[in-house]
Design an enzyme around this catalytic site. Structure first.
Site, short mmCIF file in Angstrom:
data_model
loop_
_atom_site.label_atom_id
_atom_site.label_comp_id
_atom_site.label_asym_id
_atom_site.label_seq_id
_atom_site.Cartn_x
_atom_site.Cartn_y
_atom_site.Cartn_z
N ASN A 117 25.16 -95.95 15.29
CA ASN A 117 25.88 -94.81 15.83
C ASN A 117 25.86 -93.67 14.83
OD1 ASN A 117 27.11 -95.34 18.51
ND2 ASN A 117 27.95 -97.14 17.45
N SER A 158 28.21 -82.05 8.60
CA SER A 158 27.76 -80.71 8.26
C SER A 158 28.19 -80.45 6.82
CB SER A 158 28.39 -79.74 9.25
OG SER A 158 28.71 -78.54 8.67
N SER A 159 27.32 -80.53 5.86
CA SER A 159 26.23 -81.41 5.52
C SER A 159 26.00 -81.31 4.03
CB SER A 159 24.92 -81.11 6.29
OG SER A 159 24.67 -79.74 6.30
N GLU A 209 19.30 -78.45 7.56
CA GLU A 209 18.56 -78.95 8.71
C GLU A 209 17.84 -77.79 9.41
OE1 GLU A 209 22.20 -79.02 9.36
OE2 GLU A 209 22.42 -80.56 7.83
#
Lengths: 159, 159, 159
Positions: free
Chosen positions: C37, C42-43, C99
């Site tokens: 899961n 953020s991050s 990202e």
């Protein structure tokens, strides 16, 4: 996290609200999960975790949840949300949860979930023991929301 | 999760960046939460949890946070983000957090939060003891971000 | 949360699927994280946390993960996802994760990550000790997904 998930519970709800966020909040309340903190997960049922009736969860609890929600502000529109899970024959292997939301009928939502679960098991090479789908539909009056959710729970989360 | 939330803290920030993600990162830094891991939650203040001044949080800590953020790449545009919470008279009941973000003024953002919290308490049938709103606005130069957040904290999360 | 992150692991994958969600699921499987899961964060890379080869993670474990994913239903389109991290000279300070996803080449994705990490360190006033980028690209046949992820792990999460 360090949390050990020992049970899961599926639910669904739909509602109107005076804003999109209130419609979502109201749908969560109807689904019985409006007073907890949902943490979105993507989206596995841990091995040997039963899916039970939604228990009473502590208010404000932080609950990992696989969910699908759709909000619409188009009166008359039909919106649906669905979640489903499938578990494998092998109890040491995990199950899979799939979510769907959209401008679709309840049947379309349910069918989408079944197709996605079938593919998820096919690619994993696992035999499916059981599949269940939970779907809800809503016809928008002004601002509506439909949502379906599978919560991942530990004993500590319950009242 | 097994985490026990014992306090909450609200904050807000806005910034420019050379990309949308950097603008978001810079706004988080301005808000004092740029060096932690935000985990988005949806969005309940647990019962009897005070909202305090933002304390010093351990770098990299995993912090459940209700937040609203908006990024824009349209110079001159006004963007605003807001969060707010309301707590009930009954200390055994949870509070509610609402978020707003958009191409709106600070006043519009604040007003949206108040309206959403009013409805959330009306549908829950709870009397509201206190409401607070935290909003921030930003006029975009090149790429800008406005964000507002309420972090849910435990003693363990603090330096 | 109360979880103590002691290691991180980066991975990437890309795949086709008969729906967008199945393509995502299949890309996760290819990346070796299809049976856990993911909880989106953020991050931030916590201080002094090494980034290792992806270990075997317990099925269904709740894993905080910084990730980027892109799905496309346009045959022939090139999609790319990337994550990267940078760590500071000072081991007491946290690293940063960035990202990127989009209709871009692998090189463009990698370059975007590098630029974002550079800015993140410049604004923090930290000297960068090391930077690493993990990217993947996919040419869509029917419905494709590219994703890249950095998982944040504790001993308890491993098999």
């Amino acid at each position: 996290m360090t949390k050990t998930v020992t049970m899961a519970a599926a639910t669904a709800g739909h509602a109107e609200g005076s804003t999109a966020l209130n419609a979502f909040d109201n749908a969560l309340l109807m689904a019985g999960i409006g007073n907890i903190n949902l943490i979105k997960v993507s989206s596995i049922l841990p091995p040997d975790v039963p899916v039970i009736e939604l228990p009473k969860i502590k208010p404000g609890a932080l609950i990992p949840t696989a969910y699908a929600a759709v909000t619409s502000e188009t009166p008359g529109e039909t919106i649906s949300a669905a979640v489903g899970y499938a578990v494998p024959d092998d109890p040491a292997k995990n199950g899979v949860i799939m979510e769907f939301h959209g401008h679709a009928s309840r049947e379309e939502a349910e069918q989408a979930i079944r197709g996605m679960l079938d593919e998820a098991f096919r690619v994993r090479g696992e035999a499916m023991k059981e599949m269940k789908v939970f779907a809800v539909t809503h016809t928008v009056e002004r601002i509506g929301c439909a949502l379906a959710a599978i919560t991942l729970l530990a004993e500590d989360d319950l009242v």
